[in-house]
Design a protein around this motif. Sequence first.
Motif, PDB file in Angstrom:
ATOM      1  N   ARG A   1      70.589 -32.453 101.531  1.00 13.18           N
ATOM      2  CA  ARG A   1      69.324 -33.043 101.984  1.00 13.18           C
ATOM      3  C   ARG A   1      68.092 -32.315 101.467  1.00 13.18           C
ATOM      4  O   ARG A   1      67.031 -32.926 101.315  1.00 13.18           O
ATOM      5  CB  ARG A   1      69.296 -33.083 103.519  1.00 13.18           C
ATOM      6  CG  ARG A   1      70.361 -34.006 104.097  1.00 13.18           C
ATOM      7  CD  ARG A   1      70.288 -34.095 105.608  1.00 13.18           C
ATOM      8  NE  ARG A   1      71.437 -34.821 106.152  1.00 13.18           N
ATOM      9  CZ  ARG A   1      71.697 -34.972 107.448  1.00 13.18           C
ATOM     10  NH1 ARG A   1      70.876 -34.437 108.358  1.00 13.18           N
ATOM     11  NH2 ARG A   1      72.763 -35.650 107.847  1.00 13.18           N
TER      12      ARG A   1
ATOM     13  N   CYS B   1      67.948 -35.534 111.218  1.00  8.40           N
ATOM     14  CA  CYS B   1      66.990 -34.544 110.730  1.00  8.40           C
ATOM     15  C   CYS B   1      67.027 -34.418 109.208  1.00  8.40           C
ATOM     16  O   CYS B   1      68.099 -34.348 108.606  1.00  8.40           O
ATOM     17  CB  CYS B   1      67.251 -33.178 111.360  1.00  8.40           C
ATOM     18  SG  CYS B   1      66.793 -33.103 113.097  1.00  8.40           S
ATOM     19  N   GLN B   2      65.837 -34.330 108.607  1.00 12.87           N
ATOM     20  CA  GLN B   2      65.701 -34.178 107.156  1.00 12.87           C
ATOM     21  C   GLN B   2      64.903 -32.928 106.800  1.00 12.87           C
ATOM     22  O   GLN B   2      64.542 -32.743 105.636  1.00 12.87           O
ATOM     23  CB  GLN B   2      65.001 -35.416 106.565  1.00 12.87           C
ATOM     24  CG  GLN B   2      65.729 -36.731 106.797  1.00 12.87           C
ATOM     25  CD  GLN B   2      67.047 -36.822 106.028  1.00 12.87           C
ATOM     26  OE1 GLN B   2      67.162 -36.297 104.920  1.00 12.87           O
ATOM     27  NE2 GLN B   2      68.038 -37.487 106.613  1.00 12.87           N
ATOM     28  N   THR B   3      64.627 -32.084 107.779  1.00 11.33           N
ATOM     29  CA  THR B   3      63.881 -30.847 107.525  1.00 11.33           C
ATOM     30  C   THR B   3      64.760 -29.642 107.842  1.00 11.33           C
ATOM     31  O   THR B   3      65.696 -29.729 108.650  1.00 11.33           O
ATOM     32  CB  THR B   3      62.610 -30.776 108.394  1.00 11.33           C
ATOM     33  OG1 THR B   3      62.988 -30.730 109.780  1.00 11.33           O
ATOM     34  CG2 THR B   3      61.726 -31.996 108.154  1.00 11.33           C
TER      35      THR B   3
END
Length: 385
Positions: free
Chosen positions: A235, A291-293
């Motif tokens: 990611r 979540c992408q952080t």
Amino acid sequence: MKNNNLGKLIPIMFAFFAMGFVDMVGTATNYVKADFQLSDTMANFLPSMVFLWFFFLSVPTSLLMNKIGKRNTVIVSLFVTALALVLPLFGYNYPVMLVSFCLLGIGNTLMQVSLNPLISCVVKGDKLASSLTFGQFVKAIASFIAPIIASWAAVKFGNWRILYIIFLVIGVIATVYLWMTKVEEDEPSANSSSFLDVIKLLGIPSVLLFFLGIVAHVGIDVGVNTAAPKILIERLGLPLTEAAIATSVYFLFRTIGCFTGSIILAKWDLKKFFALSVALMIISMIGLFVCQTKIGIYIAIACVGYGNSNIFSMVFSKALLFMPDKKNEMSGLMIMGLIGGTIFPLLMGVLSDALGSQTGSVIVISCGVIYLIFLAAKFMKEQKA
């Protein structure tokens, strides 16, 4: 605790630290995958080789304990673990790593089956869950530092396998310390159980529930251990040396969870703490899906690390206290549940390759959490009854 018992507990805790060596398989798998350019399916075959032995050897180990004793079985397990750590220092290729992982699994099976009930020879009654949790805290320290040492060694010396040398030295110290310590063990039953007698215990509904709880716990544990760095790489595009810290985040919060859990379980109701632990894992699974952080993923990993930290000791202590006259047999059955560490990574690898993303891994891990939700509900219903 009496000073005499404390003196016996210290070498047992050294052995718990050595038990934590098995958790380096997630870190080692990621490095082996990168070194030999393996697919997810092939890479996840490695941790499966570790946990496969829990299924085949757990019950025979419980019968071995009846013959040679718990302490001697732990000492044998430490010898096998040392051999597993020596092999990669003399040769480094995929077949050697498979053999090393197999030996690590065999040694850890012997250790898990014999070491947990060995504590019950020193600590009695309602303090057992707390003591088992403290043992898991010591084990988690080894789990936590493994990826840190591997990353440091890879960056500093270009050889992550220095981790094996460090753990080998500690393992030898643990072996000698326990060998020099005498522990008074319970006399084995005059009517020794057979292999079939032990397996038949799974026909008791409560025993089966405990067994599947261990399967789910270990599947989640190994699953997150293996998948967390891959999620960050996929990611966020992080290099492996940086992404591997995700495993340390998991084990840091598992370590914190075990330490605080040993205190909480000494004073608070086990069933309520079990439900709270599962609630944290539910939050974590949602986070790992969406979540992408980096901070979001780390928070999700921290939640499952803390939530999953005390599941094993809570389920294991309930199993031992459920049939106190069958401690060795129950221990063998519960540790056989560590087959979850084989089942989950294989399913995760296949589904991740099929979907082309680590979402497949999170789906499989979530199945384990769903079972623990069911088990928590059973525990709370039992409390009301």
